[in-house]
Design a protein around this motif. Structure first.
Motif, PDB file in Angstrom:
ATOM      1  N   HIS A 139       0.654  -0.932  -0.008  1.00  0.00           N
ATOM      2  CA  HIS A 139      -0.002   0.519   0.028  1.00  0.00           C
ATOM      3  C   HIS A 139       1.021   1.103  -0.315  1.00  0.00           C
ATOM      4  O   HIS A 139       0.245   1.983  -0.789  1.00  0.00           O
ATOM      5  CB  HIS A 139      -0.656   0.113   1.137  1.00  0.00           C
ATOM      6  CG  HIS A 139      -1.518   1.272   1.383  1.00  0.00           C
ATOM      7  ND1 HIS A 139      -3.024   1.223   0.671  1.00  0.00           N
ATOM      8  CD2 HIS A 139      -1.600   2.518   2.116  1.00  0.00           C
ATOM      9  CE1 HIS A 139      -3.917   2.269   1.134  1.00  0.00           C
ATOM     10  NE2 HIS A 139      -3.098   2.957   1.637  1.00  0.00           N
ATOM     11  N   HIS A 143       1.602   4.158  -2.376  1.00  0.00           N
ATOM     12  CA  HIS A 143       1.247   5.508  -2.728  1.00  0.00           C
ATOM     13  C   HIS A 143       3.012   6.595  -3.359  1.00  0.00           C
ATOM     14  O   HIS A 143       2.827   7.329  -4.309  1.00  0.00           O
ATOM     15  CB  HIS A 143       1.549   5.872  -1.080  1.00  0.00           C
ATOM     16  CG  HIS A 143       0.235   5.932  -0.812  1.00  0.00           C
ATOM     17  ND1 HIS A 143      -1.248   6.827  -1.817  1.00  0.00           N
ATOM     18  CD2 HIS A 143      -0.316   5.935  -0.103  1.00  0.00           C
ATOM     19  CE1 HIS A 143      -1.959   6.370  -0.413  1.00  0.00           C
ATOM     20  NE2 HIS A 143      -1.764   5.673   0.251  1.00  0.00           N
ATOM     21  N   HIS A 151      -6.427   6.736  -2.715  1.00  0.00           N
ATOM     22  CA  HIS A 151      -6.869   5.294  -2.143  1.00  0.00           C
ATOM     23  C   HIS A 151      -7.890   4.982  -3.623  1.00  0.00           C
ATOM     24  O   HIS A 151      -8.734   5.691  -3.944  1.00  0.00           O
ATOM     25  CB  HIS A 151      -7.831   5.726  -0.951  1.00  0.00           C
ATOM     26  CG  HIS A 151      -6.497   5.791   0.168  1.00  0.00           C
ATOM     27  ND1 HIS A 151      -6.748   6.930   0.923  1.00  0.00           N
ATOM     28  CD2 HIS A 151      -5.449   5.229   0.604  1.00  0.00           C
ATOM     29  CE1 HIS A 151      -4.925   6.934   1.818  1.00  0.00           C
ATOM     30  NE2 HIS A 151      -4.549   5.842   1.370  1.00  0.00           N
TER      31      HIS A 151
HETATM   32 ZN   LIG Z   1      -2.881   5.258   1.995  1.00  0.00          ZN
END
Ligand SMILES: [Zn+2]
Length: 198
Positions: A139, A143, A151
């Motif tokens: 995750h 980013h 998201h």
């Molecule tokens: Zn996040």
């Protein structure tokens, strides 16, 4: 017969295009923490293996390394390695209470991802801790690749995983949303182009 041959050629062409993309290098610094010392190295290694598999599932070539010592440069790397620090807890970090990690996608250098092992491990056993750690790393790395804090409504880039998501992770890794797959490949293609033109 002829049609089969044509399909074969186009599949080969697709494979060649993907092979030109750069390799993402992630250096992980383990600063000690909650997981029992014996299990800790094992958890981290298994989490890195799972995270590698998740990225390979969308044709992203990624390599995790230990940040201890002086790592050698990697051929065809997507710029500088992404630095991940595995911390025992959040300390004075400016993050919300429930966050298991945070990323600084716009940082030009230095450690861009901090993971809080006390929150990842919680009261979970070794197996779930490993699965969660892999998802948390994937995750946050996403980013950083995408250079955004955005998201997706579902999957690994969901802002908050609910109980159902965690149950799903136990069976199979959460998927990337289509838009994330696209954005990741656009970002990696930029690195590859930059490397060729510099
Ligand atoms: Zn996040």
């Amino acid at each position: 017969m002829k049609l089969d041959w044509l399909v074969g050629i186009s599949m080969l062409a697709g494979t060649c295009t993907e092979a030109q993309e750069c390799r993402l290098v992630v250096d992980v610094r383990d600063t000690g923490g909650q997981v029992e010392k014996d299990a800790r190295g094992e958890v981290l290694m298994a989490a890195e293996t799972l995270a590698t598999k998740m990225f390979r599932g969308i044709d992203v070539d990624i390599r995790f390394r230990s940040a201890s010592g002086r790592p050698k440069p990697v051929a065809n790397s997507c710029g500088a390695p992404i630095l991940v620090s595995i911390n025992s807890g959040a300390g004075h970090s400016p993050v919300s209470k429930g966050a298991m990690a945070y990323a600084m996608p716009f940082a030009a250098s230095g450690t861009v991802i901090h993971v809080f092992m006390d929150r990842v491990a919680g009261s979970n056993g070794v197996a779930l801790t490993t699965i969660l750690l892999a998802h948390v790393m994937v995750h946050e790395i996403t980013h950083v690749i995408e250079k955004t804090g955005e998201h997706s409504p579902d999957g690994v880039m969901k802002a908050h995983w609910e109980r159902a998501d965690v149950e799903q992770m136990k069976c199979a890794p959460l998927q990337f949303a289509e838009k994330d797959v696209e954005q990741i490949h656009i970002a990696l293609a930029r690195y590859s182009t930059a490397a060729l033109t510099e």
